[in-house]
Motif scaffolding. Structure first.
Motif, short mmCIF file in Angstrom:
data_model
loop_
_atom_site.label_atom_id
_atom_site.label_comp_id
_atom_site.label_asym_id
_atom_site.label_seq_id
_atom_site.Cartn_x
_atom_site.Cartn_y
_atom_site.Cartn_z
N HIS A 112 52.59 -32.82 15.39
CA HIS A 112 52.83 -32.46 13.99
C HIS A 112 51.84 -31.45 13.44
O HIS A 112 51.92 -31.08 12.28
CB HIS A 112 52.81 -33.72 13.12
CG HIS A 112 51.45 -34.35 13.03
ND1 HIS A 112 50.90 -35.04 14.09
CD2 HIS A 112 50.55 -34.39 12.02
CE1 HIS A 112 49.70 -35.50 13.72
NE2 HIS A 112 49.46 -35.11 12.49
N VAL A 113 50.88 -30.99 14.27
CA VAL A 113 49.88 -30.04 13.78
C VAL A 113 49.80 -28.85 14.72
O VAL A 113 50.26 -28.91 15.87
CB VAL A 113 48.49 -30.69 13.65
CG1 VAL A 113 48.52 -31.87 12.70
CG2 VAL A 113 47.96 -31.12 15.02
N THR A 114 49.21 -27.77 14.24
CA THR A 114 49.01 -26.59 15.08
C THR A 114 47.63 -26.64 15.72
O THR A 114 46.70 -27.24 15.17
CB THR A 114 49.18 -25.30 14.27
OG1 THR A 114 48.35 -25.37 13.10
CG2 THR A 114 50.62 -25.13 13.84
N SER A 115 47.51 -26.01 16.86
CA SER A 115 46.35 -26.20 17.73
C SER A 115 45.02 -25.79 17.09
O SER A 115 44.04 -26.54 17.15
CB SER A 115 46.56 -25.45 19.05
OG SER A 115 46.82 -24.09 18.80
N LYS A 116 44.96 -24.61 16.49
CA LYS A 116 43.67 -24.17 15.97
C LYS A 116 43.22 -25.01 14.79
O LYS A 116 42.03 -25.33 14.65
CB LYS A 116 43.70 -22.69 15.59
CG LYS A 116 42.32 -22.15 15.28
CD LYS A 116 42.30 -20.65 15.05
CE LYS A 116 40.88 -20.16 14.84
NZ LYS A 116 40.82 -18.70 14.57
#
Length: 378
Positions: A112-116
């Motif tokens: 549910h989140v982006t990597s950076k």
């Protein structure tokens, strides 16, 4: 009727461009900026934080440079984000040399989140100090005063954000000349509006804020799902005229490695421009009005030159050409002065040519980026 419309388009473009160049951008180009003294009273601890994915070569160069900083209380946190190169081994070797170097490893990113954003959040949560200074693995501080000057507004003035500049190494070739031009233009936007107490973006290659503030606002709440925006969208959400400082000082800038081919550059800029889709409406207008007036200026100007050239009305042709020349000279002067203030040198920016390239850059790449759904960090 057609001639009147051309004059109207040209006139609107000229008027708005004059406001931006003389008044808005002029605040950066001709302002007087004072930086904090070398020996300040509050030398609060600072954590320099870097999210890195397969950045072995860059980190090998960067880490020793960071520990040359002339500041008594700082540590460096490297978030090793799913790297498959020799990053982990390098960090282990470097931590044996530099006691103030720490690292945390990200093995996977939740769906549910982006990597950076996930990597940065993890790093900030475990940071030792409340003052955070962000940069990227391919950036090098321009002086040993970088930490001191970039964090001074947060440490000493109670500001929430301190926004700095990150330039690119100068190389030969058309791509690098465009990168230099576009970087200064972007800086003119965020520095100038920031100086006019209407900040709207910052860049993660040179940005400072407090860990406590980051945690209070629940990190990247509302933008977790967006690729990119860990810097400009985060600033866009919370920056105000009273809580944000612009750090305009060549000794407080960082210098990045530029893209060496158009393909990599366009992928990078596509990600950056895509984030602008999620700015507040008033902030979209800050860039949009400039870009629209820029297009009206050139379309109206070229239309009038062609028309007066066909009917051989050389007196009116000369008037239009003179206005175009005057505006171009003004733009060159603004860019040269701003570049000197921001990065200590007024590089040859090929302002005339790049000013025309900007038409296609904004309206074509900007439109593609706005509609893109395949944006990724690494």
């Amino acid at each position: 009727m057609g001639l009147f419309l051309l004059w109207l388009i040209f006139g609107i473009g000229v008027s708005i461009q004059a406001v931006y160049l003389l008044i808005i951008f002029g605040r950066t180009a001709w302002g007087n900026f004072t930086s904090s003294s070398k020996n300040s009273g509050n030398e609060e601890g600072v954590t320099v934080l870097i999210a890195a994915h397969n950045e072995y070569k860059n980190l090998k160069n960067l880490i020793p440079k960071l520990f040359e900083q002339d500041y008594p209380k700082f540590d460096v946190m490297i978030i090793n984000d799913r790297s498959t190169d020799r990053t982990k081994r390098l960090l282990e070797e470097m931590m044996a040399i530099y006691p103030k170097l720490r690292s945390v490893t990200v093995k996977y990113t939740p769906n549910h989140v982006t990597s950076k954003k996930f990597a940065l959040t993890l790093g900030i949560k475990v940071a030792k100090n409340d003052v955070i200074l962000l940069t990227d693995a391919d950036c090098i501080p321009n002086s040993d005063q970088w930490i001191r000057k970039m964090t001074a507004p947060v440490r000493e003035e109670g500001k929430t954000f301190a926004i700095g500049f990150s330039g690119y190494q100068k190389e030969s070739g058309m791509l690098n000349r465009w990168i230099q031009f576009e970087t200064i233009l972007t800086a003119l936007f965020y520095f100038s509006f920031g100086l006019w107490k209407a900040p709207f973006m910052g860049i993660g290659r040179n940005l400072s804020y407090r860990k406590s503030f980051f945690m209070d606002v629940k990190a990247f709440k509302g933008i977790w799902h967006l690729e990119g925006g860990d810097d400009d969208l985060f600033v866009n959400q919370y920056a105000t005229g009273s809580n944000t400082a612009m750090v305009i000082d060549p000794s407080a800038m960082t210098l990045s490695i530029p893209k060496s081919n158009w393909s990599d550059y366009l992928i990078q800029k596509k990600r950056h421009l895509h984030a602008g889709k999620f700015y507040r409406g008033e902030d979209k207008r800050k860039i949009g009005i400039f870009s629209l007036s820029h297009a009206l200026f050139w379309l109206g100007g070229f239309g009038l030159l062609v028309y007066f050239g066909i009917i051989q009305s050389w007196e009116q042709f000369s008037v239009v050409f003179g206005i175009i020349l005057l505006r171009s000279l003004l733009m060159w002067r603004v860019f040269a002065s701003a570049s000197k203030k921001i990065q200590g040198s007024s590089n040859q920016l090929n302002t005339w040519i790049n000013d025309l390239i900007y038409l296609g850059y904004f309206w074509i790449l900007g439109t593609v980026s706005y509609q893109a759904k395949d944006i990724k960090w690494k």
